[in-house]
Write an enzyme that holds these catalytic residues in place. Structure first.
Site, PDB file in Angstrom:
ATOM      1  N   LYS A 146      33.294  -4.888  36.191  1.00 29.00           N
ATOM      2  CA  LYS A 146      32.507  -4.150  37.176  1.00 29.00           C
ATOM      3  C   LYS A 146      31.228  -4.908  37.517  1.00 29.00           C
ATOM      4  CE  LYS A 146      28.859  -2.754  34.785  1.00 29.00           C
ATOM      5  NZ  LYS A 146      27.453  -2.950  35.189  1.00 29.00           N
ATOM      6  N   ILE A 158      29.084 -10.227  27.523  1.00 28.60           N
ATOM      7  CA  ILE A 158      29.984  -9.076  27.607  1.00 28.60           C
ATOM      8  C   ILE A 158      31.383  -9.419  27.124  1.00 28.60           C
ATOM      9  CG2 ILE A 158      30.694  -9.476  30.022  1.00 28.60           C
ATOM     10  CD1 ILE A 158      30.025  -6.047  28.366  1.00 28.60           C
ATOM     11  N   ASP A 214      23.377  -2.665  39.062  1.00 32.14           N
ATOM     12  CA  ASP A 214      24.323  -3.195  38.076  1.00 32.14           C
ATOM     13  C   ASP A 214      24.563  -2.171  36.971  1.00 32.14           C
ATOM     14  OD1 ASP A 214      25.853  -5.594  36.868  1.00 32.14           O
ATOM     15  OD2 ASP A 214      24.461  -5.030  35.266  1.00 32.14           O
ATOM     16  N   SER A 244      35.288 -21.382  31.725  1.00 36.03           N
ATOM     17  CA  SER A 244      33.889 -21.025  31.875  1.00 36.03           C
ATOM     18  C   SER A 244      33.065 -22.292  32.019  1.00 36.03           C
ATOM     19  CB  SER A 244      33.407 -20.218  30.660  1.00 36.03           C
ATOM     20  OG  SER A 244      32.084 -19.769  30.824  1.00 36.03           O
ATOM     21  N   ARG A 245      32.017 -22.209  32.819  1.00 38.69           N
ATOM     22  CA  ARG A 245      31.161 -23.379  33.003  1.00 38.69           C
ATOM     23  C   ARG A 245      30.391 -23.722  31.735  1.00 38.69           C
ATOM     24  NH1 ARG A 245      27.384 -22.320  38.003  1.00 38.69           N
ATOM     25  NH2 ARG A 245      27.294 -20.270  37.002  1.00 38.69           N
TER      26      ARG A 245
END
Length: 308
Positions: free
Chosen positions: A90, A14, A168, A36-37
């Site tokens: 969201k 996303i 979701d 970020s991992r």
């Protein structure tokens, strides 16, 4: 005005599809870091954790949090404590309580918190709201059905507790409905279908009403194949209104009355910049509250195991 120095946390699909293009085209922002991992963003400093990022890049003014909702509270709390403005993808969190706590912290720190609902910014949503305000609504049906294997392949977090499952995508419909209806609605009954090997539902059927006994129904399903369905249909005294394509098109009695190019994420980032400039927050929890109510009131039905 000096651009807002923004960072992204949680670099996934996303972010690459929506967040990065929206930020790059908005002169109010300058993307300077990411955490970020697994993912990275070319041309900027990248870190494995938000803590490391904030320590190394104190110039950051705002962060956009795009990791799964189960992990968002801790990251948001760290950012707000550091005095950064926060954009929440969201759903804004895994629980109502944690988002309320973040809202209070943002107010105490004097920074902006934005619970974003991208579907509210779909091209025909405002036109639908205006149409419904001009007539008497008799009933509303929400049909939100898609193929989870296509949209969320091998994403285990959506099936875990707090991942919301079919809610979701379903929460996108709820974000639209809570915006376009003239009066608040509440759940009267619900059935949630759980695969026997998962902790989140794959389908849900929900009935809503309001103070005037308006009939509102919702069908959410992740097993749709072929054409995907993201429609809201309202029977009104002025004709049948169909808001289709996730809010992209509006038709009344079969006649297309509104359609524009999609600009959801650019509009979200314009809104976030406006909040930062005016020193305000925007934390509407109505869509997430309906999801919580569905889990509270819903009858649980177990169905066959789901495998990607």
């Amino acid at each position: 005005m000096t651009p807002i120095q923004i960072a992204i946390v949680g670099v996934g699909k996303i972010v690459r599809d929506q967040h990065l293009p929206a930020i790059s085209k908005n002169a109010d922002y300058r993307l300077i870091a990411a955490a970020s991992r697994h993912g990275t963003v070319d041309g900027i400093d990248n870190f494995k954790s938000i803590e490391a990022m904030l320590e190394a890049v104190p110039a950051i003014n705002a962060v956009s949090l795009c990791m799964p909702p189960q992990y968002r509270y801790e990251a948001a709390h760290v950012a707000l404590e550091a005095g950064k403005h926060v954009f929440l993808e969201k759903p804004p969190g895994a629980t109502l309580s944690e988002v309320a706590d973040l809202e209070a912290l943002a107010a105490a720190k004097g920074v902006s918190l934005f619970a974003s609902w991208h579907s509210r910014y779909a091209p025909a949503v405002e036109a639908a709201k205006a149409f419904l305000a001009s007539t008497t609504i008799r009933s509303v049906k929400i049909i939100w059905k898609e193929d989870v294997r296509h949209w969320h392949p091998n994403q285990e977090w959506i099936w875990a507790a707090g991942g919301l499952g079919v809610f979701d995508p379903g929460i996108n419909a709820l974000s639209i409905v809570t915006h376009i209806l003239p009066r608040p609605i509440f759940i009267t009954s619900a059935t949630l279908e759980f695969p026997e090997n998962r902790d989140a539902p794959i389908a849900a059927t929900i009935a809503f009403s309001d103070a005037d006994k308006l009939s509102v129904s919702a069908e959410f399903d992740w097993r749709q194949t072929g054409k995907q369905s993201w429609d809201i249909v309202a029977e009104t005294d002025a004709g049948e209104m169909v808001l289709s394509g996730g809010g992209a098109k509006l038709a009344v009695d079969g006649k297309l009355v509104h359609e524009e190019p999609e600009q959801e994420y650019p509009m979200l980032y314009r809104r976030f910049a406006e909040l930062i400039k005016t020193g305000k927050s925007d934390v509407d929890l109505a869509p997430l509250r309906h999801v919580a109510d569905a889990f509270m009131l819903g009858r649980r039905k177990f169905v066959e195991a789901f495998h990607d």
